[in-house]
Scaffold this motif. Structure first.
Motif, PDB file in Angstrom:
ATOM      1  N   LEU A 228     101.938 -42.756  12.267  1.00  0.00           N
ATOM      2  CA  LEU A 228     102.173 -43.473  11.014  1.00  0.00           C
ATOM      3  C   LEU A 228     101.028 -44.427  10.731  1.00  0.00           C
ATOM      4  O   LEU A 228     100.263 -44.792  11.645  1.00  0.00           O
ATOM      5  CB  LEU A 228     103.489 -44.258  11.094  1.00  0.00           C
ATOM      6  CG  LEU A 228     104.755 -43.452  11.413  1.00  0.00           C
ATOM      7  CD1 LEU A 228     105.916 -44.392  11.693  1.00  0.00           C
ATOM      8  CD2 LEU A 228     105.096 -42.499  10.273  1.00  0.00           C
ATOM      9  N   ASP A 232     102.797 -46.400   5.602  1.00  0.00           N
ATOM     10  CA  ASP A 232     104.076 -45.765   5.923  1.00  0.00           C
ATOM     11  C   ASP A 232     105.126 -46.806   6.280  1.00  0.00           C
ATOM     12  O   ASP A 232     106.312 -46.655   5.938  1.00  0.00           O
ATOM     13  CB  ASP A 232     103.906 -44.787   7.096  1.00  0.00           C
ATOM     14  CG  ASP A 232     103.046 -43.585   6.745  1.00  0.00           C
ATOM     15  OD1 ASP A 232     103.058 -43.174   5.580  1.00  0.00           O
ATOM     16  OD2 ASP A 232     102.353 -43.073   7.645  1.00  0.00           O
ATOM     17  N   LEU A 235     107.346 -48.261   3.580  1.00  0.00           N
ATOM     18  CA  LEU A 235     108.388 -47.450   2.956  1.00  0.00           C
ATOM     19  C   LEU A 235     109.769 -48.035   3.241  1.00  0.00           C
ATOM     20  O   LEU A 235     109.942 -48.800   4.197  1.00  0.00           O
ATOM     21  CB  LEU A 235     108.328 -46.020   3.501  1.00  0.00           C
ATOM     22  CG  LEU A 235     107.073 -45.196   3.197  1.00  0.00           C
ATOM     23  CD1 LEU A 235     107.084 -43.905   4.037  1.00  0.00           C
ATOM     24  CD2 LEU A 235     106.999 -44.866   1.713  1.00  0.00           C
ATOM     25  N   ASP A 239     113.214 -43.632   3.766  1.00  0.00           N
ATOM     26  CA  ASP A 239     112.007 -42.850   3.508  1.00  0.00           C
ATOM     27  C   ASP A 239     111.139 -42.757   4.757  1.00  0.00           C
ATOM     28  O   ASP A 239     110.470 -41.743   4.996  1.00  0.00           O
ATOM     29  CB  ASP A 239     111.216 -43.466   2.358  1.00  0.00           C
ATOM     30  CG  ASP A 239     111.841 -43.186   0.999  1.00  0.00           C
ATOM     31  OD1 ASP A 239     112.644 -42.232   0.912  1.00  0.00           O
ATOM     32  OD2 ASP A 239     111.551 -43.936   0.045  1.00  0.00           O
ATOM     33  N   LEU A 240     111.156 -43.815   5.558  1.00  0.00           N
ATOM     34  CA  LEU A 240     110.417 -43.788   6.812  1.00  0.00           C
ATOM     35  C   LEU A 240     110.997 -42.735   7.747  1.00  0.00           C
ATOM     36  O   LEU A 240     110.258 -41.992   8.415  1.00  0.00           O
ATOM     37  CB  LEU A 240     110.451 -45.170   7.472  1.00  0.00           C
ATOM     38  CG  LEU A 240     109.735 -45.299   8.825  1.00  0.00           C
ATOM     39  CD1 LEU A 240     108.253 -44.966   8.698  1.00  0.00           C
ATOM     40  CD2 LEU A 240     109.917 -46.709   9.389  1.00  0.00           C
ATOM     41  N   LYS A 243     109.840 -39.415   6.587  1.00  0.00           N
ATOM     42  CA  LYS A 243     108.426 -39.242   6.946  1.00  0.00           C
ATOM     43  C   LYS A 243     108.310 -38.778   8.399  1.00  0.00           C
ATOM     44  O   LYS A 243     107.556 -37.844   8.708  1.00  0.00           O
ATOM     45  CB  LYS A 243     107.689 -40.574   6.757  1.00  0.00           C
ATOM     46  CG  LYS A 243     106.228 -40.548   7.162  1.00  0.00           C
ATOM     47  CD  LYS A 243     105.346 -39.993   6.072  1.00  0.00           C
ATOM     48  CE  LYS A 243     103.877 -40.076   6.440  1.00  0.00           C
ATOM     49  NZ  LYS A 243     102.994 -39.571   5.372  1.00  0.00           N
ATOM     50  N   LYS A 246     109.481 -35.112   8.881  1.00  0.00           N
ATOM     51  CA  LYS A 246     108.470 -34.122   8.518  1.00  0.00           C
ATOM     52  C   LYS A 246     107.369 -34.051   9.577  1.00  0.00           C
ATOM     53  O   LYS A 246     106.883 -32.961   9.911  1.00  0.00           O
ATOM     54  CB  LYS A 246     107.891 -34.443   7.143  1.00  0.00           C
ATOM     55  CG  LYS A 246     108.908 -34.306   6.014  1.00  0.00           C
ATOM     56  CD  LYS A 246     108.271 -34.490   4.659  1.00  0.00           C
ATOM     57  CE  LYS A 246     109.318 -34.420   3.543  1.00  0.00           C
ATOM     58  NZ  LYS A 246     110.035 -33.124   3.539  1.00  0.00           N
ATOM     59  N   TYR A 254     117.045 -34.537   8.883  1.00  0.00           N
ATOM     60  CA  TYR A 254     116.913 -35.901   9.389  1.00  0.00           C
ATOM     61  C   TYR A 254     117.929 -36.233  10.480  1.00  0.00           C
ATOM     62  O   TYR A 254     117.723 -37.148  11.277  1.00  0.00           O
ATOM     63  CB  TYR A 254     116.972 -36.925   8.247  1.00  0.00           C
ATOM     64  CG  TYR A 254     118.200 -36.840   7.390  1.00  0.00           C
ATOM     65  CD1 TYR A 254     119.374 -37.482   7.767  1.00  0.00           C
ATOM     66  CD2 TYR A 254     118.188 -36.143   6.189  1.00  0.00           C
ATOM     67  CE1 TYR A 254     120.511 -37.411   6.991  1.00  0.00           C
ATOM     68  CE2 TYR A 254     119.332 -36.074   5.397  1.00  0.00           C
ATOM     69  CZ  TYR A 254     120.483 -36.700   5.797  1.00  0.00           C
ATOM     70  OH  TYR A 254     121.614 -36.636   5.025  1.00  0.00           O
TER      71      TYR A 254
END
Length: 292
Positions: A228, A232, A235, A239-240, A243, A246, A254
């Motif tokens: 990160l 990042d 966020l 959203d973190l 991230k 992904k 998630y």
């Protein structure tokens, strides 16, 4: 978020049995997780202990933030509570525990000596929440794999007496939680470190809680582990999490990523960390003093 709770029947039974056997022991060894010293203290233990001599043992200190652990030890000392932090795997573990126990029981041991009694066995009952490391500690104290261990809560179901070679008689007991968490943050901390079965909580809720702690106090480790950058970390926490999901190659799964984050933390892959601080307690942000 669904309320986190776990209170199997064997835990209620364990509490009754501990109370029944208190008269057999000299001292209480209360084991708590050094990563969450207050949240891993069962308020029911206060009722169990009564006036018995009492040593607070912060286990898994090798996984906790050492600077914060020292702050907790200083705090407990200021409150008149004898406390030590231990790594249960070290060779000196029996001496590390026996020495403060002898200090606490100094008058009792002196009285026995004055009556002409030779060195007496110190009888202790070990109490704590699930997965706090009781069985690991006991196995190293007696230098045998007698107590069952596993990296999951609820392995020990019955009480058993174990004896070390240097004068400690230890009563192992099942991990005990309490019937209701007044503060659900306590439940999240316990879930994040593995004290509650994973089927009983939403993994993403708990992972989000953990990410917020790591972003606040251990950002460098978080960035290194999941590649990160500073942007990042700005966020939102959901959203973190996406991230990181992904980055782990898990697409939009998630839940799976949440479990990986928790496992990474428990295995030490996110470095040494502590989920609560003394100032949290003093500001009323960390408490499990009430139970139902």
């Amino acid at each position: 978020m669904a309320t986190i709770q776990w209170y199997p029947g064997h835990m209620a039974k364990a509490i009754r049995e501990i109370q029944e056997k208190l008269h057999l022991v000299d001292i209480i060894f209360e084991l708590v997780d050094a990563r969450l010293p207050e949240s891993s203290r069962n308020p029911k233990v206060k009722e169990i202990i009564q006036q018995k001599p009492h040593l607070l043992i912060l286990t898994k200190s090798d996984l906790a933030d050492p600077l914060v652990t020292k702050q907790w030890l200083d705090y407990y000392q200021s409150q008149g509570q004898q406390a030590i932090a231990v790594d249960s795997r070290v060779r000196t573990i029996e001496r590390d525990i026996q020495k403060p126990a002898q200090t606490i029981l100094a008058q009792q041991l002196k009285n026995q000596s004055d009556r002409g009694l030779q060195q007496q066995t110190i009888r202790a009952v070990c109490v704590g929440i699930p997965n706090v490391g009781k069985s690991t500690l006991l196995n190293h104290l007696v230098n045998k794999k007698i107590a069952k261990t596993a990296d999951r809560p609820g392995v020990t179901k019955n009480q058993q007496w174990l004896k070390s070679k240097n004068g400690l008689a230890l009563l192992d007991t099942p991990g005990i939680l309490w019937p209701k968490f007044e503060d659900q943050a306590v439940g999240k901390k316990l879930a994040f470190t593995g004290a509650i079965k994973e089927s009983l909580f939403a993994s993403d809720d708990v992972a989000l809680f953990g990410l917020e702690v790591f972003r606040t106090y251990y950002a460098k480790t978080l960035k290194e582990r999941y590649k990160l950058n500073d942007q990042d970390l700005q966020l939102s926490t959901p959203d973190l999490l996406l991230k990181i999901t992904k980055f782990l190659g898990m697409g939009d799964d998630y839940d799976r990523a949440s479990n990986r984050i928790m496992l990474d933390a428990r295995k030490g892959k996110l470095g040494r960390f502590t989920l609560e601080r003394v100032e949290d307690l003093e500001n009323g942000k960390t408490t499990n003093s009430k139970c139902n």
